[in-house]
Motif scaffolding. Structure first.
Motif, PDB file in Angstrom:
ATOM      1  N   GLU A   1      52.636   4.081  64.040  1.00 26.08           N
ATOM      2  CA  GLU A   1      52.954   3.831  65.436  1.00 26.08           C
ATOM      3  C   GLU A   1      52.440   2.470  65.888  1.00 26.08           C
ATOM      4  OE1 GLU A   1      51.942   6.979  68.104  1.00 26.08           O
ATOM      5  OE2 GLU A   1      53.149   8.473  67.028  1.00 26.08           O
TER       6      GLU A   1
ATOM      7  N   GLY B   1      48.098   8.972  73.455  1.00 26.10           N
ATOM      8  CA  GLY B   1      49.270   9.387  72.698  1.00 26.10           C
ATOM      9  C   GLY B   1      49.105  10.755  72.062  1.00 26.10           C
TER      10      GLY B   1
ATOM     11  N   THR C   1      47.336   5.238  71.168  1.00 27.07           N
ATOM     12  CA  THR C   1      47.748   6.461  70.480  1.00 27.07           C
ATOM     13  C   THR C   1      46.625   7.493  70.469  1.00 27.07           C
ATOM     14  OG1 THR C   1      49.342   5.316  69.066  1.00 27.07           O
ATOM     15  CG2 THR C   1      48.466   7.405  68.251  1.00 27.07           C
TER      16      THR C   1
END
Length: 591
Positions: free
Chosen positions: A186, A208, A204
């Protein structure tokens, strides 16, 4: 040079240095490997305080990777649950997991490597497995019943095939490997730059899929913890999104041509400096290294400094200047008498009256006869037990160690880091992530008006205590040890062995260790043992007898049982390193 508490982490850090990385890159890579190699002592859901020397800036910094209490974590909430002490295991004791943010901040600001490169070794070991330490097997054996009965996700992670992994077998954590692989993927999809990828990785983790999995598990899971009751968690996605690692100025003290740096009093680090301030007016050289006078004086100074820790330290307004003031310490030094003190005696810096917490009267506190009443298994931070090995009780209470790593590179940059928390027995494994949350909130007091009282958004007064020192104004030493409340006793003993004992790094680590249990433990169930002094049996028998004559309750431990120090140094034109032989696990390497 790299020195640390597990050979795979030291080897990983050295491989980074060999391939052109700097000390900060190496420390981050080693830190993530420690999560896999010593899962009973730290994990991704834990925390890390870091001290560093930047050669480019000619400056020492603190990186605070210690997360805070959730917004819902109030004293009233815990009292509503019938608790007067924060449990030592389970979801209630979770703070925001700060280790990831701390390592990312170190890498972004001072490192040079990309995210994928520093995470590659940890991903490899998590995917393919590491040799199971005897202590890992023993820890899982101790909590097998709890995992099977109460924490099924932990059983699925740590009981492969439904069995405790044997020492020397290979143990993998493919779910954790997948978590880190997804974070890297990601991050690389989000940005083509190193800095952009690190920012994306933090997003993230704290906003996330990692944060979402943590928040969902905390909200929907209610399993048994060390209180003996079933509780859910308080940590939310907003708690994670609202936190970030920070850099701070260190606290320092000058002692005999050396300047020692520690974190602020949100951790216990300044207690090291307070001990130096007390000992600065004592002629330890005339007493003789490890003589009865020497050990008695150092132990009594520890009692006074740690009493101040109990009364004054926390994520609050701490009168640190007063605690380190020469006049204050001269008056405190006068309290060190010829016999062992059995009282907990905090001082009054600047005339302010100290206030000590009220110790819990049951569930692991000392019994009426002075004997230690066993607390539940798995709680606490792993701190060395009386056999010198990690010991985990059936409910997850721990007697063991945490982790430490030190690095110095060819340019002179230096790092001292003490990652901990989120060990496999601290709370149930989050099945989507392959790791569990930490339990650092157990260090808060559920009493109003103390510097370390529980309140939303506050840092617990951690025991994690990395160390750094200058010598004659130049960078000299990065050092530290696992060991909870013992960290700033064992590391002080090591430092004094260098300064007063004339020993080299390895000799100072190998020297007979001692520590006091006089003051309240930082860990559930918060008991204390007034007057108790632990010593390794290699300490001279005559010294032990004299310490007992002076009123110390001496408990003699195994010959190689106390402390897990490591250190790196810039000294005399050379780089030097040393690691702890106790447990045959620590390792130092360099070229």
């Amino acid at each position: 040079m790299v020195a640390g508490t597990h050979w795979l982490a030291s080897a990983t850090g050295m491989s980074v240095l060999e391939r052109g990385g700097n000390a900060f890159d190496a420390a981050v890579a080693a830190g993530f490997v420690l999560q896999v190699a010593e899962p009973h002592l730290n994990g991704p859901g834990g925390e890390v305080p870091i001290l560093l020397w930047s050669e480019a800036e000619q400056k020492t910094h603190v990186v605070c990777g210690q997360g805070v209490a959730p917004a819902a974590a109030t004293i009233e909430r815990f009292h509503e649950l019938g608790l007067d002490v924060v449990p030592g295991t389970g979801l209630l004791a979770a703070t925001v997991p700060g280790a990831f943010g701390g390592w990312m901040l170190l890498l972004e600001r001072w490192g040079t490597w990309r995210l994928a490169d520093v995470l590659a070794p940890a991903i490899h070991y998590a995917e393919h497995g590491v040799p199971v330490l005897e202590r890992v097997s023993a820890t899982i054996t101790a909590v097998e019943g709890m995992f099977t009965a109460d924490w099924p996700t932990s059983a699925a992670t740590w009981l492969p095939g439904g069995r405790v992994p044997e020492p020397g077998s290979r143990l993998a954590n493919p779910v954790l490997a997948a978590t880190y692989r997804r974070i890297v993927a990601e991050a690389e999809a989000a940005s083509g730059t190193r800095e952009g990828q690190l920012a994306a990785a933090r997003h993230t983790w704290y906003e996330g899929f990692v944060a979402e999995a943590i928040a969902e598990f905390s909200a929907t899971t209610a399993w048994r913890d060390s209180s003996g009751e079933v509780h859910g968690g308080l940590l939310t996605g907003d708690d994670l999104a609202g936190w970030s690692a920070t850099t701070e100025e260190p606290v320092s003290f000058d002692y005999r041509g050396h300047t020692v740096f520690k974190t602020g009093p949100w951790g216990q680090g300044p207690v090291f400096l307070q001990q130096l301030a007390l000992l600065d007016g004592v002629d330890l050289d005339a007493m003789g290294y490890l003589s009865a006078d020497y050990v008695h004086t150092v132990a009594e100074a520890a009692k006074l400094a740690f009493a101040d820790r109990e009364a004054w330290y926390g994520d609050a307004d701490v009168p640190l200047a007063g605690l380190l003031d020469p006049a204050y310490n001269a008056a405190r030094r006068a309290l060190i008498g010829p016999r062992a003190s059995l009282d907990l005696l905090p001082g009054s810096p600047g005339g302010r009256e100290p206030r000590l917490p009220v110790l819990p009267g049951s569930n692991g506190a000392d019994g009426a006869d002075g004997a230690r009443v066993p607390a539940p298994e798995g709680v606490g931070e792993p701190t060395v037990d009386t056999a010198g090995l990690e010991r985990t009780l059936p409910d997850g209470q721990v007697r063991g160690d945490t982790c430490h790593v030190d690095v110095v590179d060819r340019w002179g940059n230096m790092v001292s880091a003490t990652p901990s928390g989120g060990w496999l027995q601290s709370s149930p494994t989050i099945p989507a992530l392959g790791f569990c949350l930490g339990t650092r909130a157990q260090m808060f007091w559920l009493q109003e008006g103390l510097p370390s009282s529980l309140r939303p958004g506050a840092r617990p007064r951690t025991t994690l205590s990395a160390s750094f020192a200058l010598k004659d104004g130049r960078p000299w030493l990065a050092f530290g040890t696992p060991g909870g409340d013992q960290q700033d006793q064992w590391s002080l003993n090591f430092f004094l062995a260098l300064v007063h004992g004339g020993l080299n790094l390895q000799e100072a680590i190998d020297a007979p260790m001692f520590h006091s249990e006089h003051f309240p433990s930082s860990f559930f169930p918060r008991g204390s043992r007034p007057g108790v002094l632990h010593v390794e049996e290699r300490l001279d028998a005559g010294v032990v007898a004299e310490l007992r004559r002076r009123g110390h309750e001496v408990e003699v431990q195994g010959p190689w049982s106390l402390g897990r120090l490591s250190a790196v140094a810039r000294d005399g034109g050379f780089l030097k390193a040393a690691a702890n032989p106790r447990g045959a696990q620590g390792y130092a390497a360099g070229r």
